[in-house]
Design a protein around this motif. Sequence first.
Motif, mmCIF file in Angstrom:
data_model
loop_
_atom_site.group_PDB
_atom_site.id
_atom_site.type_symbol
_atom_site.label_atom_id
_atom_site.label_comp_id
_atom_site.label_asym_id
_atom_site.label_seq_id
_atom_site.Cartn_x
_atom_site.Cartn_y
_atom_site.Cartn_z
ATOM 1 N N SER A 59 0.660 -1.284 -0.107
ATOM 2 C CA SER A 59 0.077 0.034 -0.068
ATOM 3 C C SER A 59 1.176 1.418 -0.091
ATOM 4 N N THR A 60 0.396 2.140 -1.091
ATOM 5 C CA THR A 60 1.217 3.289 -1.083
ATOM 6 C C THR A 60 0.461 4.441 -0.317
ATOM 7 N N LEU A 61 -0.766 4.276 0.164
ATOM 8 C CA LEU A 61 -1.410 5.568 0.582
ATOM 9 C C LEU A 61 -1.140 5.791 2.070
ATOM 10 N N SER A 62 -1.207 6.922 2.313
ATOM 11 C CA SER A 62 -1.042 7.393 3.815
ATOM 12 C C SER A 62 -2.080 6.658 4.718
ATOM 13 N N ALA A 65 -5.432 8.566 4.224
ATOM 14 C CA ALA A 65 -6.076 8.523 3.011
ATOM 15 C C ALA A 65 -6.845 7.093 2.785
ATOM 16 N N LEU A 66 -6.179 6.169 3.439
ATOM 17 C CA LEU A 66 -6.807 4.794 3.534
ATOM 18 C C LEU A 66 -7.903 4.784 4.101
ATOM 19 N N ALA A 67 -7.815 5.338 5.495
ATOM 20 C CA ALA A 67 -9.082 5.196 6.642
ATOM 21 C C ALA A 67 -10.039 5.804 5.828
ATOM 22 N N ALA A 68 -9.881 7.028 5.065
ATOM 23 C CA ALA A 68 -11.074 7.729 4.597
ATOM 24 C C ALA A 68 -11.798 7.182 3.590
ATOM 25 N N LEU A 69 -10.919 6.445 2.659
ATOM 26 C CA LEU A 69 -11.640 5.816 1.616
ATOM 27 C C LEU A 69 -12.180 4.489 2.136
ATOM 28 N N THR A 70 -11.427 3.800 2.856
ATOM 29 C CA THR A 70 -12.106 2.514 3.613
ATOM 30 C C THR A 70 -13.499 3.193 4.201
ATOM 31 N N ILE A 111 -18.151 1.496 -6.593
ATOM 32 C CA ILE A 111 -17.556 0.746 -7.598
ATOM 33 C C ILE A 111 -16.098 1.453 -7.804
ATOM 34 N N VAL A 112 -16.095 2.710 -7.925
ATOM 35 C CA VAL A 112 -14.666 3.266 -8.483
ATOM 36 C C VAL A 112 -13.644 3.078 -7.121
ATOM 37 N N ILE A 113 -14.069 3.489 -5.949
ATOM 38 C CA ILE A 113 -13.160 3.340 -4.663
ATOM 39 C C ILE A 113 -12.771 1.972 -4.465
ATOM 40 N N ARG A 114 -13.851 0.928 -4.508
ATOM 41 C CA ARG A 114 -13.205 -0.282 -4.395
ATOM 42 C C ARG A 114 -12.327 -0.956 -5.389
ATOM 43 N N ASN A 115 -12.706 -0.420 -6.655
ATOM 44 C CA ASN A 115 -11.663 -0.828 -7.712
ATOM 45 C C ASN A 115 -10.331 -0.246 -7.547
ATOM 46 N N TYR A 116 -10.184 0.998 -7.062
ATOM 47 C CA TYR A 116 -8.856 1.581 -6.868
ATOM 48 C C TYR A 116 -8.382 0.874 -5.695
ATOM 49 N N LEU A 117 -9.051 0.708 -4.788
ATOM 50 C CA LEU A 117 -8.063 -0.099 -3.532
ATOM 51 C C LEU A 117 -7.637 -1.386 -3.865
ATOM 52 N N MET A 118 -8.489 -2.128 -4.872
ATOM 53 C CA MET A 118 -8.110 -3.291 -5.172
ATOM 54 C C MET A 118 -6.922 -3.535 -6.122
#
Length: 285
Positions: A59-62, A65-70, A111-118
């Motif tokens: 993972s390259t996210l801070s 950012a990871l907590a917020a997108l999750t 859709i877009v957030i999960r695709n990005y995270l995966m």
Amino acid sequence: MHTLLTDRELLESLAVDVDLLLRKHIDTAEEWQPHDLVPWVQGRNFAFLGGAAWAPEQSTLSETALAALTVSVLIADNLPSYHREVGKHLRTGAWWRWVGRWTAEENRHGIVIRNYLMVTRAADPEELERLRMAQMTKGFRRPAMHLLDMLATCAFEEAASAVRHRNIAALGENPQVDAIAGRIARDEELQAEFFADLVAAAFDLVPDQTMRAVAEQIAGFQVPTAELADGRCSDTVLAEAGIYDRAEEGELVFAPLLRRWKVFTRTDFGSDGESARAELAYLRD
């Protein structure tokens, strides 16, 4: 004494407004494609298909950012429940067409957030899936509401989500995250505008009844939440990260909409409307 309308009467009285506002919303909304915002070139198979298992260092996210997108994707996961809670009030004509449009727009956020995270391996896929299962199993249900309560609450919820995603974009994490959060925020802002314009029409139709609904929904307002893997509630996590703090709801969510509805300058309230307005005096600029 001002007339009180039933929910059925309000649905009929505001039907023309809904139709016009839906057309305006569709004309104003800018089409965007979730797949355009995902860096697919970074994707590769996980271990099940012979690729590499996920590991934290991928993972390259801070952490912020990871907590917020999750949180965003977990909240989005309960869309079937939100659809039910909104749709059960609006099962007719242009109202139902709006439910369909709103649901379709909301669906692409998850859709877009999960695709990005995966694809970017920003999140542990197994942990995220377990959280999704728990979130959707728990579901979401509103307390019993009348139509005006629901419209006011939806206006506040969409405005709150827009604030949250604008703050995610402002992190400057990377161009993809900025673009994803910005697009979602714009969707939420237009959805908030749709609901707010309906509330404005209701203010002109039944000012006291609408003022009472707005005051009561502000008093009991609670954004949708999610429980994270460490057991913390998303409210706490987002406030600590500076992404969304409920202490700022008055300034960032409620006050702008009260100004839009000219709540503190209206002269058409009866005694109940005046009483309800007085309960919100602390939000006056």
